[in-house]
Design a protein around this motif. Structure first.
Motif, PDB file in Angstrom:
ATOM      1  N   ASP A   1      -0.669   4.690   2.639  1.00  0.00           N
ATOM      2  CA  ASP A   1      -2.240   4.631   3.009  1.00  0.00           C
ATOM      3  C   ASP A   1      -2.727   5.840   3.589  1.00  0.00           C
ATOM      4  O   ASP A   1      -1.394   6.625   4.133  1.00  0.00           O
TER       5      ASP A   1
ATOM      6  N   ASP B   1      -4.525  -3.151   4.082  1.00  0.00           N
ATOM      7  CA  ASP B   1      -4.208  -2.270   4.650  1.00  0.00           C
ATOM      8  C   ASP B   1      -4.285  -2.645   5.756  1.00  0.00           C
ATOM      9  O   ASP B   1      -4.058  -2.072   6.917  1.00  0.00           O
TER      10      ASP B   1
ATOM     11  N   ASP C   1       1.062  -1.276  -0.078  1.00  0.00           N
ATOM     12  CA  ASP C   1      -0.072  -0.239  -0.282  1.00  0.00           C
ATOM     13  C   ASP C   1       0.365   0.885   0.580  1.00  0.00           C
ATOM     14  O   ASP C   1       1.695   1.923   0.474  1.00  0.00           O
TER      15      ASP C   1
HETATM   16 MG    MG Z   1      -4.506   1.855   2.414  1.00  0.00          MG
END
Ligand code: MG
Ligand code: AMP
Length: 354
Positions: free
Chosen positions: A148, A291, A145
């Motif tokens: 993020d 995430d 990611d």
């Molecule tokens: Mg993210």
């Protein structure tokens, strides 16, 4: 405090990649966002930073571990079309600047970095697209990611560069770069920027933004009464009202700490909050593995527990998402069962209202 675990080499490479990506995203913020040379609401700088950071990390991972698939948030199809030309050129330039920056202590040219490590435009686009792996229960795979918490990034608040290695559905390595997080929450004069890293079975550590000077992380013991909940800034990402009710049920007085991105997992490991609670806001949204995978191993290695609201482990082996969304609850061992019990009580209350 050298890490001699099975995945020590992987950790070293990822910290180097995340370090370069943090420098890239910070420079995007300084050059393109801070000076507000932009029309309000234009998200293109974050998009440029996102793609360039994914290209950079994916290039380093592929160069060093050529057989490992990658689950990345972004794909490059929009960049390949004519209208994406300008953006594509900026991304290629940014990714190459970061790839070719001088080697730092511990870096190795064999990872495809350092002066002369330029890639072509096609190679950069391929690197982004390599993140299209569907995930699943078997074998090694990386998650990326690149930025993020994009909303936090645009506000100049928290965001994180997050990479993990998942092997047979278990997160083995997690690295979270937080350029805007205080180095030491008890001493703001030390400035901002830290990299958090964990290898399963080998502990969790905080490094400088240069990837040096590791310090072990261990979630401090907390009493429920003084518990501070960590939650998203964005009400669309996690239910604030649910969290308010949980604190009432627990008799907790402390205000919630709102923070974007997986910096919340890092903050939990340092005791800046006692529990991270993320309950769904909309039916049907599935949490993405990128995430949560780095945060999960970080918290577990710092002595905490990460589950859904049923108390079950997060399942990183069902694809790019975690599957049906039962929320995410991360906390120290001592308070986690009490948080789960109150979450379930609030869920029962909500159900009885329908
Ligand atoms: Mg993210
Ligand atoms: P946070 O910074 O905690 O608000 O989380 C940021 C992440 O929320 C992003 O990386 C998105 O992948 C994710 N996200 C986007 N929409 C939702 C949603 N409806 N529910 C939960 N998470 C979401």
């Amino acid at each position: 405090m050298a890490n001699t675990s099975k995945y020590a080499f992987e950790e070293k490479v990822v910290i180097a990649a995340v370090r370069r990506a943090c420098a890239l995203t910070s420079s995007v913020f300084e050059k393109l966002i801070k000076n507000e040379t932009l029309v309000k609401g234009d998200k293109s700088p974050v998009t440029v930073g996102d793609f360039a950071a994914q290209a950079l990390i994916s290039t380093i991972l592929h160069n060093t571990f050529p057989n490992d698939p990658i689950v990345g948030e972004e794909d490059a199809s929009d960049l390949r079309i004519e209208s994406g030309k300008l953006m594509r050129e900026r991304i290629v330039e940014l990714a190459n600047d970061a790839l070719t920056a001088p080697l730092a202590a511990g870096d190795n040219v064999a990872w495809g970095i350092g002066p002369g490590a330029h890639r072509t435009s096609d190679e950069i686009l391929e690197a982004i697209d390599r993140g299209n792996h569907p995930g699943g229960p078997n074998g090694r795979m990386w998650t990326i990611d690149p930025i993020d918490g994009t909303k936090g990034f645009l506000r100049g608040e928290q965001y994180a560069v997050c990479v993990s290695l998942i092997v047979d559905a278990t997160v083995q390595v997690g690295v979270i770069g937080c350029p805007n997080l205080l180095v030491d929450p008890s001493d703001p004069s030390k400035g901002t920027g830290a990299i958090f890293s964990a290898v399963r079975g080998a502990g969790a550590r905080q490094f400088t933004l240069e990837g040096t000077d590791p310090v072990s992380l261990s979630i401090p013991k907390t009493e429920v009464e003084g518990l501070k909940f960590l939650e998203s800034v964005e009400a669309a990402h996690s239910s604030h009202s649910f969290n308010d009710r949980v604190t009432e049920v627990l008799g907790v007085q402390a205000a919630h700490v709102r923070m974007d991105s997986q910096a919340k997992y890092a903050a939990l490991c340092r005791g800046e909050g006692g529990a991270y609670l993320r309950m769904p806001t909309v039916v049907g949204y599935k949490e993405k593995i990128w995430d949560h995978a780095p945060g999960e191993v970080l918290v577990v290695e710092a002595g905490g527990i990460v589950t859904d609201s049923r108390g079950e482990s997060l399942n990183f082996g069902v694809g790019r998402s975690l599957g049906e969304n039962f929320g995410v609850i991360a906390a120290g061992r001592d308070v986690h069962p009490k948080v789960i019990a109150s979450v379930q009580q609030v869920q029962a209350e909500e159900k009885s209202k329908i």
